[in-house]
Motif scaffolding. Structure first.
Motif, PDB file in Angstrom:
ATOM      1  N   ASP A  63       0.817  -1.216   0.000  1.00 31.50           N
ATOM      2  CA  ASP A  63       0.000   0.000   0.000  1.00 31.50           C
ATOM      3  C   ASP A  63       0.852   1.267   0.000  1.00 31.50           C
ATOM      4  OD1 ASP A  63       1.006   0.058   2.569  1.00 31.50           O
ATOM      5  OD2 ASP A  63      -0.937   0.047   3.573  1.00 31.50           O
ATOM      6  N   GLY A  64       2.181   1.100  -0.087  1.00 31.27           N
ATOM      7  CA  GLY A  64       3.080   2.246  -0.164  1.00 31.27           C
ATOM      8  C   GLY A  64       3.596   2.748   1.166  1.00 31.27           C
TER       9      GLY A  64
ATOM     10  N   TRP B  27       9.259   0.194  12.170  1.00 32.54           N
ATOM     11  CA  TRP B  27      10.552  -0.421  12.461  1.00 32.54           C
ATOM     12  C   TRP B  27      11.584  -0.058  11.401  1.00 32.54           C
ATOM     13  CZ3 TRP B  27      12.822  -3.402   8.835  1.00 32.54           C
ATOM     14  CH2 TRP B  27      12.020  -4.033   7.876  1.00 32.54           C
ATOM     15  N   SER B  28      11.140   0.025  10.136  1.00 30.10           N
ATOM     16  CA  SER B  28      12.053   0.375   9.058  1.00 30.10           C
ATOM     17  C   SER B  28      12.415   1.854   9.118  1.00 30.10           C
ATOM     18  CB  SER B  28      11.417   0.055   7.704  1.00 30.10           C
ATOM     19  OG  SER B  28      12.274   0.429   6.650  1.00 30.10           O
ATOM     20  N   THR B  29      11.424   2.691   9.395  1.00 32.65           N
ATOM     21  CA  THR B  29      11.667   4.127   9.492  1.00 32.65           C
ATOM     22  C   THR B  29      12.714   4.429  10.561  1.00 32.65           C
ATOM     23  OG1 THR B  29       9.400   4.598   8.788  1.00 32.65           O
ATOM     24  CG2 THR B  29      10.586   6.364   9.913  1.00 32.65           C
ATOM     25  N   ILE B  30      12.645   3.694  11.677  1.00 37.21           N
ATOM     26  CA  ILE B  30      13.608   3.902  12.759  1.00 37.21           C
ATOM     27  C   ILE B  30      14.954   3.274  12.416  1.00 37.21           C
ATOM     28  CG2 ILE B  30      14.136   3.360  15.162  1.00 37.21           C
ATOM     29  CD1 ILE B  30      11.094   3.467  15.701  1.00 37.21           C
ATOM     30  N   THR B  31      14.930   2.012  11.985  1.00 35.18           N
ATOM     31  CA  THR B  31      16.173   1.288  11.709  1.00 35.18           C
ATOM     32  C   THR B  31      16.992   1.951  10.604  1.00 35.18           C
ATOM     33  OG1 THR B  31      15.107  -0.783  12.352  1.00 35.18           O
ATOM     34  CG2 THR B  31      17.158  -0.950  11.078  1.00 35.18           C
ATOM     35  N   PHE B  32      16.331   2.345   9.540  1.00 35.96           N
ATOM     36  CA  PHE B  32      17.035   2.903   8.384  1.00 35.96           C
ATOM     37  C   PHE B  32      16.906   4.422   8.302  1.00 35.96           C
ATOM     38  CE2 PHE B  32      15.998  -1.490   7.223  1.00 35.96           C
ATOM     39  CZ  PHE B  32      17.267  -1.963   6.905  1.00 35.96           C
ATOM     40  N   SER B  33      16.633   5.061   9.431  1.00 34.39           N
ATOM     41  CA  SER B  33      16.427   6.509   9.443  1.00 34.39           C
ATOM     42  C   SER B  33      17.585   7.309   8.837  1.00 34.39           C
ATOM     43  CB  SER B  33      16.139   6.995  10.870  1.00 34.39           C
ATOM     44  OG  SER B  33      17.180   6.626  11.757  1.00 34.39           O
TER      45      SER B  33
ATOM     46  N   PHE C 164      18.032  10.957   4.645  1.00 32.18           N
ATOM     47  CA  PHE C 164      18.963  11.521   3.671  1.00 32.18           C
ATOM     48  C   PHE C 164      18.344  11.572   2.276  1.00 32.18           C
ATOM     49  CE2 PHE C 164      22.128  10.641   0.340  1.00 32.18           C
ATOM     50  CZ  PHE C 164      22.877  11.808   0.417  1.00 32.18           C
ATOM     51  N   VAL C 165      17.759  10.450   1.809  1.00 28.51           N
ATOM     52  CA  VAL C 165      17.244  10.428   0.430  1.00 28.51           C
ATOM     53  C   VAL C 165      16.043  11.357   0.262  1.00 28.51           C
ATOM     54  CG1 VAL C 165      18.130   8.140  -0.132  1.00 28.51           C
ATOM     55  CG2 VAL C 165      15.848   8.346   0.863  1.00 28.51           C
ATOM     56  N   ARG C 166      15.232  11.506   1.298  1.00 25.78           N
ATOM     57  CA  ARG C 166      14.067  12.382   1.176  1.00 25.78           C
ATOM     58  C   ARG C 166      14.489  13.849   1.113  1.00 25.78           C
ATOM     59  NH1 ARG C 166      10.113   9.212   5.506  1.00 25.78           N
ATOM     60  NH2 ARG C 166      10.489   7.150   4.580  1.00 25.78           N
TER      61      ARG C 166
ATOM     62  N   PRO D  98       7.736   6.887   0.879  1.00 21.51           N
ATOM     63  CA  PRO D  98       6.392   6.414   1.241  1.00 21.51           C
ATOM     64  C   PRO D  98       5.317   7.051   0.372  1.00 21.51           C
ATOM     65  CG  PRO D  98       7.051   8.164   2.726  1.00 21.51           C
ATOM     66  CD  PRO D  98       8.217   7.939   1.799  1.00 21.51           C
ATOM     67  N   ARG D  99       4.208   6.378   0.283  1.00 22.56           N
ATOM     68  CA  ARG D  99       3.020   6.965  -0.355  1.00 22.56           C
ATOM     69  C   ARG D  99       2.425   7.969   0.625  1.00 22.56           C
ATOM     70  NH1 ARG D  99      -2.397   3.358  -1.368  1.00 22.56           N
ATOM     71  NH2 ARG D  99      -3.588   4.794  -2.713  1.00 22.56           N
ATOM     72  N   LYS D 100       2.209   9.182   0.162  1.00 21.44           N
ATOM     73  CA  LYS D 100       1.668  10.220   1.039  1.00 21.44           C
ATOM     74  C   LYS D 100       0.186   9.958   1.325  1.00 21.44           C
ATOM     75  CE  LYS D 100       3.856  13.271   2.128  1.00 21.44           C
ATOM     76  NZ  LYS D 100       4.755  13.416   3.309  1.00 21.44           N
TER      77      LYS D 100
END
Length: 249
Positions: free
Chosen positions: A64-65, A70-76, A81-83, A132-134
């Protein structure tokens, strides 16, 4: 990042590790650990994005995008950076957020705001694994084929995206295909879609057509290889071929 996400992030990992060593050597041990963590995250993503490994599911992006907590925290370190880099680069380049390639068919960059989305409530094909999908676009029809930056969608994913997009166009809905900037991943899928819609005879002709409308596109050898494989084994007939067969019946 056009010259390869793996190499870029490996250098980024090395730079953060040097920062960690320097800060630790002058006694700032506590302040050095965030740089060590950022280095490890960059190294992990660098390895996962090597073409021979190609593991975009590492970031855990859902169909669903959404990107899980857990990913947002782990790979923050990587995701932040990319955003930020994407938004700043697009503001600096002043390139249009999207381009209409043919009637009702658009290609462009990550729509991080409502004004970055084409008009007409388009169906969205998202070719990113890192964005992410907004929530503003939760009512739009949506398909995600998660792919690393500078890498290519699998031929089977291209085929699925083309079939989905053709159904949406048959229903009269506009289609918007996006990646980070609308230069590589999304262009590869758009080339295949233009063939399926009968707008172009082959993906090379499609690429030229897209470049006329969006001059800064840059497909690499991985994108072209994926399109060659898709074209060789494609299951979705072009609109022209379908019309020809129908006229013979």
């Amino acid at each position: 990042m056009g010259w390869g996400i793996s190499r870029f992030l490996f250098l980024k990992a090395a730079f953060h590790f040097l920062e960690f060593i320097c800060l630790r050597s002058i006694g700032f041990t506590i302040f050095s650990f965030p740089f060590l963590y950022a280095s490890l995250v960059s190294l992990l993503v660098s390895l996962a994005s090597i073409p021979q490994i190609n593991l975009p599911m590492l970031l855990g992006k859902n169909s669903d995008g959404s990107i899980p907590i857990w990913s947002t925290i782990t790979f923050s370190p990587y995701l932040c950076f990319v955003r930020i880099f994407s938004i700043l680069r697009r503001l600096w380049s002043r390139e249009e957020p999207y381009s209409e390639i043919c009637e009702g068919v658009y290609v462009g960059g990550w729509p991080y705001a409502p004004d970055k989305l084409p008009p007409g409530n388009p169906a969205i094909i998202d070719c990113t694994c890192e964005f992410p999908r907004k929530s503003e676009f939760s009512r739009n029809a949506y398909m995600c084929i998660p792919t690393w930056d500078t890498r290519a969608p699998n031929p089977s994913d291209i085929e699925s995206a083309v079939k989905w997009a053709c159904r949406k166009r048959a229903q009269g809905a506009p289609v918007f295909i996006h990646c980070a900037y609308g230069h590589g991943r999304s262009v590869a899928v758009m080339c295949a879609l233009l063939m399926a819609l009968g707008v172009a005879d082959d993906w090379k002709s499609a690429e030229k057509l897209i470049k006329q409308k969006r001059p800064y596109i840059r497909m690499n050898s991985l994108h072209r290889k994926a399109l060659d494989e898709w074209a060789k084994h494609r299951l979705s007939p072009s609109k022209k071929n379908s019309e020809t067969r129908a006229s013979l019946l």
